[in-house]
Design an enzyme around this catalytic site. Structure first.
Site, PDB file in Angstrom:
ATOM      1  N   SER A 117       0.802  -1.222   0.000  1.00 20.23           N
ATOM      2  CA  SER A 117       0.000   0.000   0.000  1.00 20.23           C
ATOM      3  C   SER A 117       0.836   1.273   0.000  1.00 20.23           C
ATOM      4  O   SER A 117       1.601   1.516  -0.914  1.00 20.23           O
ATOM      5  CB  SER A 117      -0.941  -0.046   1.203  1.00 20.23           C
ATOM      6  OG  SER A 117      -1.812   1.036   1.176  1.00 20.23           O
ATOM      7  N   HIS A 118       0.723   2.043   1.067  1.00 20.89           N
ATOM      8  CA  HIS A 118       1.376   3.343   1.148  1.00 20.89           C
ATOM      9  C   HIS A 118       2.805   3.242   1.677  1.00 20.89           C
ATOM     10  O   HIS A 118       3.489   4.247   1.787  1.00 20.89           O
ATOM     11  CB  HIS A 118       0.558   4.243   2.077  1.00 20.89           C
ATOM     12  CG  HIS A 118       0.290   3.569   3.391  1.00 20.89           C
ATOM     13  ND1 HIS A 118      -0.614   2.536   3.500  1.00 20.89           N
ATOM     14  CD2 HIS A 118       0.817   3.738   4.610  1.00 20.89           C
ATOM     15  CE1 HIS A 118      -0.623   2.103   4.748  1.00 20.89           C
ATOM     16  NE2 HIS A 118       0.230   2.815   5.451  1.00 20.89           N
ATOM     17  N   ASP A 288      -2.599   6.472  -3.345  1.00 22.55           N
ATOM     18  CA  ASP A 288      -1.411   5.837  -2.771  1.00 22.55           C
ATOM     19  C   ASP A 288      -0.847   4.731  -3.661  1.00 22.55           C
ATOM     20  O   ASP A 288      -1.275   4.553  -4.806  1.00 22.55           O
ATOM     21  CB  ASP A 288      -1.725   5.286  -1.371  1.00 22.55           C
ATOM     22  CG  ASP A 288      -2.638   4.076  -1.424  1.00 22.55           C
ATOM     23  OD1 ASP A 288      -3.452   3.988  -2.355  1.00 22.55           O
ATOM     24  OD2 ASP A 288      -2.523   3.193  -0.543  1.00 22.55           O
ATOM     25  N   ASP A 290      -1.152   1.490  -4.007  1.00 15.50           N
ATOM     26  CA  ASP A 290      -2.036   0.519  -4.667  1.00 15.50           C
ATOM     27  C   ASP A 290      -3.388   1.092  -5.044  1.00 15.50           C
ATOM     28  O   ASP A 290      -4.294   0.346  -5.442  1.00 15.50           O
ATOM     29  CB  ASP A 290      -2.212  -0.713  -3.769  1.00 15.50           C
ATOM     30  CG  ASP A 290      -2.856  -0.357  -2.438  1.00 15.50           C
ATOM     31  OD1 ASP A 290      -2.629   0.760  -1.953  1.00 15.50           O
ATOM     32  OD2 ASP A 290      -3.608  -1.185  -1.896  1.00 15.50           O
ATOM     33  N   ASP A 292      -5.884   2.586  -3.359  1.00  9.33           N
ATOM     34  CA  ASP A 292      -7.132   2.526  -2.586  1.00  9.33           C
ATOM     35  C   ASP A 292      -7.331   3.750  -1.688  1.00  9.33           C
ATOM     36  O   ASP A 292      -8.406   3.953  -1.158  1.00  9.33           O
ATOM     37  CB  ASP A 292      -7.235   1.207  -1.783  1.00  9.33           C
ATOM     38  CG  ASP A 292      -6.079   0.989  -0.831  1.00  9.33           C
ATOM     39  OD1 ASP A 292      -5.151   1.816  -0.805  1.00  9.33           O
ATOM     40  OD2 ASP A 292      -6.099  -0.036  -0.117  1.00  9.33           O
ATOM     41  N   ARG A 293      -6.297   4.567  -1.518  1.00 13.55           N
ATOM     42  CA  ARG A 293      -6.460   5.765  -0.680  1.00 13.55           C
ATOM     43  C   ARG A 293      -6.679   7.007  -1.530  1.00 13.55           C
ATOM     44  O   ARG A 293      -6.315   7.022  -2.711  1.00 13.55           O
ATOM     45  CB  ARG A 293      -5.207   6.000   0.161  1.00 13.55           C
ATOM     46  CG  ARG A 293      -4.979   4.936   1.187  1.00 13.55           C
ATOM     47  CD  ARG A 293      -3.824   5.283   2.097  1.00 13.55           C
ATOM     48  NE  ARG A 293      -3.764   4.288   3.145  1.00 13.55           N
ATOM     49  CZ  ARG A 293      -3.173   4.455   4.319  1.00 13.55           C
ATOM     50  NH1 ARG A 293      -2.570   5.590   4.572  1.00 13.55           N
ATOM     51  NH2 ARG A 293      -3.181   3.506   5.217  1.00 13.55           N
ATOM     52  N   LYS A 387     -11.409  -0.113  -0.368  1.00 11.97           N
ATOM     53  CA  LYS A 387     -11.479   1.326  -0.521  1.00 11.97           C
ATOM     54  C   LYS A 387     -10.976   1.677  -1.914  1.00 11.97           C
ATOM     55  O   LYS A 387     -10.268   0.884  -2.540  1.00 11.97           O
ATOM     56  CB  LYS A 387     -10.763   2.061   0.584  1.00 11.97           C
ATOM     57  CG  LYS A 387      -9.352   1.641   0.854  1.00 11.97           C
ATOM     58  CD  LYS A 387      -8.868   2.331   2.112  1.00 11.97           C
ATOM     59  CE  LYS A 387      -7.417   2.013   2.362  1.00 11.97           C
ATOM     60  NZ  LYS A 387      -7.252   1.114   3.508  1.00 11.97           N
TER      61      LYS A 387
HETATM   62  C1  G1P Z   1      -3.615   1.758   8.276  1.00 12.80           C
HETATM   63  C2  G1P Z   1      -4.826   2.629   8.510  1.00 12.80           C
HETATM   64  C3  G1P Z   1      -6.086   1.818   8.327  1.00 12.80           C
HETATM   65  C4  G1P Z   1      -6.082   1.178   6.951  1.00 12.80           C
HETATM   66  C5  G1P Z   1      -4.794   0.387   6.738  1.00 12.80           C
HETATM   67  C6  G1P Z   1      -4.682  -0.146   5.325  1.00 12.80           C
HETATM   68  O1  G1P Z   1      -3.581   0.717   9.213  1.00 12.80           O
HETATM   69  O2  G1P Z   1      -4.794   3.227   9.784  1.00 12.80           O
HETATM   70  O3  G1P Z   1      -7.215   2.650   8.506  1.00 12.80           O
HETATM   71  O4  G1P Z   1      -7.188   0.348   6.787  1.00 12.80           O
HETATM   72  O5  G1P Z   1      -3.670   1.213   6.985  1.00 12.80           O
HETATM   73  O6  G1P Z   1      -4.630   0.877   4.380  1.00 12.80           O
HETATM   74  P1  G1P Z   1      -2.699   0.777  10.542  1.00 12.80           P
HETATM   75  O7  G1P Z   1      -1.298   1.034  10.100  1.00 12.80           O
HETATM   76  O8  G1P Z   1      -3.222   1.924  11.332  1.00 12.80           O
HETATM   77  O9  G1P Z   1      -2.929  -0.546  11.204  1.00 12.80           O
HETATM   78 ZN    ZN Z   2      -3.339   1.372  -0.093  1.00 12.13          ZN
END
Ligand code: G1P
Ligand code: ZN
Length: 559
Positions: A117-118, A288, A290, A292-293, A387
């Protein structure tokens, strides 16, 4: 096709977190590491009801370093474990919402999302893998817990002997199957078209096209990640936006060396463009790694994700797909209560779930909610079970297009100001302290919990503590219970401070502090959240003794 059975021994750290298993690339590159986890997923599926005949697996990743190698391995293991076909995005790339859509559209048995992801990419960055079930959404905890249990006792994995597969050319490649006279097919599909078509069925593309042709200036930042090609197809090819409406739209394996997280810190270039005073554009957005954000910006204005969810809910009927209204809303516990106020006015339910998209799936499948959101820049609807960054951007553009037709130019800021005037403002901020030593982070949480009893009734200026607890969730659909989902200090006036350790980080611990206070007075709605929440921030630091216990003087990221 020949199948090899390989002896292996368990790794003890394959517990899926908030969103799948995330580790450093180097960890994933250890011999058998990926294979063990993938086999544990397949063993879980095979144990359940077994694979139905003709089971298809969708595979796609965000294009980060190690994506291609991992896909080759997963294809061979899927073949050996009884899948008869895999659907792979061209070049191995699919955004997370696109994977979700493909699973649903082509009714595949499940899917593998290869992404962290991010989190940062590249050879020294992170890699990740997540299993999605047939509804298109992340596997629920019941499944991820079993995967972890299997990973702790794994002794063998199965892998087919196949040549390196060309995943860059759209088309089908067939191999002789495991059983005589059967075939195993690798189908490489265009990554973008199905998803772009779906968006076109949901939103008023002609209205957005007119908006973009009317001098309304936007900028979308793909942060060198997966949404680049989707943005090109949707905004430029289909909606007629000029090419310079896009930035960083060529995906790279290390996201251009950046941190593909669309927030005020890491999407700095876009933020500078959108906060350039008079020269700022009308609308800015980023997504982000992938896809989804989403982050939404107006001219010199930042929309908090919690507010974004509330605004989308309040204006949903302006969008063709939701013009009949929405069934309900769900938000993760740390997300502000702004959406609750809209739901109350619309007389629809609002559910509060733990952090992580996997908790929304049951509610959406049961038709209880249409829109879901998290404060962490995640918003989406039941069109998929993930998302969806570009969906949120299109939703905002659709609202702006519609409002502009009705009233002449209406800015993002104006939409927020009138929203707050109507509902009041849930002033909100999140402070992240990244990569602190795990032990120190655990001690901070333990220290807060030790005060649960003594804090109740205590006053901090005008704030009086009402209750303290660890959030637990009872899933109303399948009855499952999830404990320890965030440490909460709840105040008499509805304000909240929540402490939570991240379940997606790969280095030490990330401690998140979520701060929320309700402001009904419209003369204060323009205030910067950090100013409006100054007292809450003080209280959070006082209760947690974070500075003293971690030596950290300021958050790494403020949202
Ligand atoms: C974080 C975000 C959460 C999201 C997840 C995946 O998780 O806070 O809302 O669903 O990334 O994108 P966390 O690192 O807080 O467990
Ligand atoms: Zn992501």
């Amino acid at each position: 096709m020949k199948i090899q059975t390989i002896q292996t021994t368990p790794f003890d750290d394959q517990k899926p977190g908030t969103s799948g298993l995330r580790k450093k690339v180097k960890v994933f590159q250890q011999p058998h590491y990926l294979e063990n986890f993938v086999q544990s997923i397949f063993d879980t599926l095979l144990d359940d009801d077994g694979l139905p005949s003709g089971a298809v697996l969708t595979i796609g990743g965000d294009g980060r370093y190690h994506n291609r190698d991992a896909i080759q391995t997963i294809i061979k293991m899927a073949a050996a474990n009884g899948f008869t076909r895999v659907l792979v995005g061209q070049a191995g790339i699919l955004s997370t919402p696109a994977v979700s859509h493909l699973i649903r559209k082509y009714k595949t048995f499940g899917g593998m999302v290869l992404s962290a992801s991010h989190n940062q990419g590249g050879v020294n960055g992170d890699f990740g893998i997540k299993y999605n079930i047939s509804n298109g959404g992340p596997a629920p905890e019941k499944i991820t817990d079993t995967i972890f249990a299997k990973s702790k006792v794994i002794a063998i994995y199965k892998i087919a002997e196949l040549p390196k597969i060309d995943i860059d050319t759209v088309g089908e490649i067939a191999f002789d199957g495991v059983i005589q006279n059967t075939k195993f097919v690798v189908q490489v599909i265009n990554a973008v078209d199905d998803y772009a078509d779906l968006m076109q069925t949901l939103f008023d593309f002609p209205a957005i096209k007119s908006l973009l042709a009317s001098g309304f200036k936007m900028k979308f930042d793909a942060m060198h990640a997966v949404t680049g090609p989707y943005a090109q197809e949707i905004f430029v090819n289909r909606l007629g936006a000029p090419a310079n409406s896009l930035m960083n739209c060529i995906p790279s394996e290390d996201f251009g060396g950046g941190h593909p997280d669309p927030n005020l810190t890491y999407a700095e270039d876009l933020v500078n463009i959108m906060f350039a005073g008079e020269a700022a554009l009308d609308f800015g957005a980023a997504s982000d790694g992938d896809g989804d954000r989403n982050m939404i910006l107006g001219k010199n204005f930042f929309v908090t994700p919690s507010d974004s969810l509330a605004v989308l809910a309040a204006n949903a009927t302006l969008v063709p797909a939701y013009k009949q209204g929405i069934a309900g809303v769900a938000r993760s516990m740390p997300t502000s209560g702004a959406a609750d106020r809209v739901a109350a006015k619309l007389n629809i339910p609002c559910y509060e779930t733990p952090t992580g998209w996997k908790f929304f799936g049951n509610l959406m499948d049961a038709g209880k909610v249409t829109l879901c959101g998290e404060e962490s820049f995640g918003t989406s609807s039941s069109h998929v079970r993930e998302k969806d960054g570009l969906w949120a951007v299109l939703f905002w553009l659709n609202i702006l297009a519609q409002k502009n037709v009705e009233n002449g130019i209406v800015s993002v800021e104006k939409i927020l100001m009138s929203h707050w005037l109507e509902y009041g403002r849930n002033v909100y901020s999140r402070h992240d302290y990244e990569a602190i030593p795990t032990e120190a982070a655990n001690l901070v949480i333990a220290h807060i919990k030790a005060q649960f009893t003594s804090l109740v009734g205590q006053s901090f200026g005008t704030y009086i503590v009402k209750t303290c607890d660890d959030f637990s969730y009872h899933d109303p659909i399948d009855g499952s219970i999830s404990h320890n989902q965030g440490t909460r200090i709840l105040f008499e006036d509805g304000s909240r401070i929540i402490f939570r350790l991240s379940g997606t980080g790969t280095e030490g611990a990330t401690l998140r502090i979520y701060l929320e206070a309700f402001e009904p007075d419209s003369t204060k709605h323009h205030l910067d959240a950090q100013v409006a929440l100054a007292k809450m921030i003080d209280i959070a630091l006082q209760i947690s003794q974070l500075k003293e216990r971690t030596g950290r003087l300021a958050p790494t990221v403020i949202t």
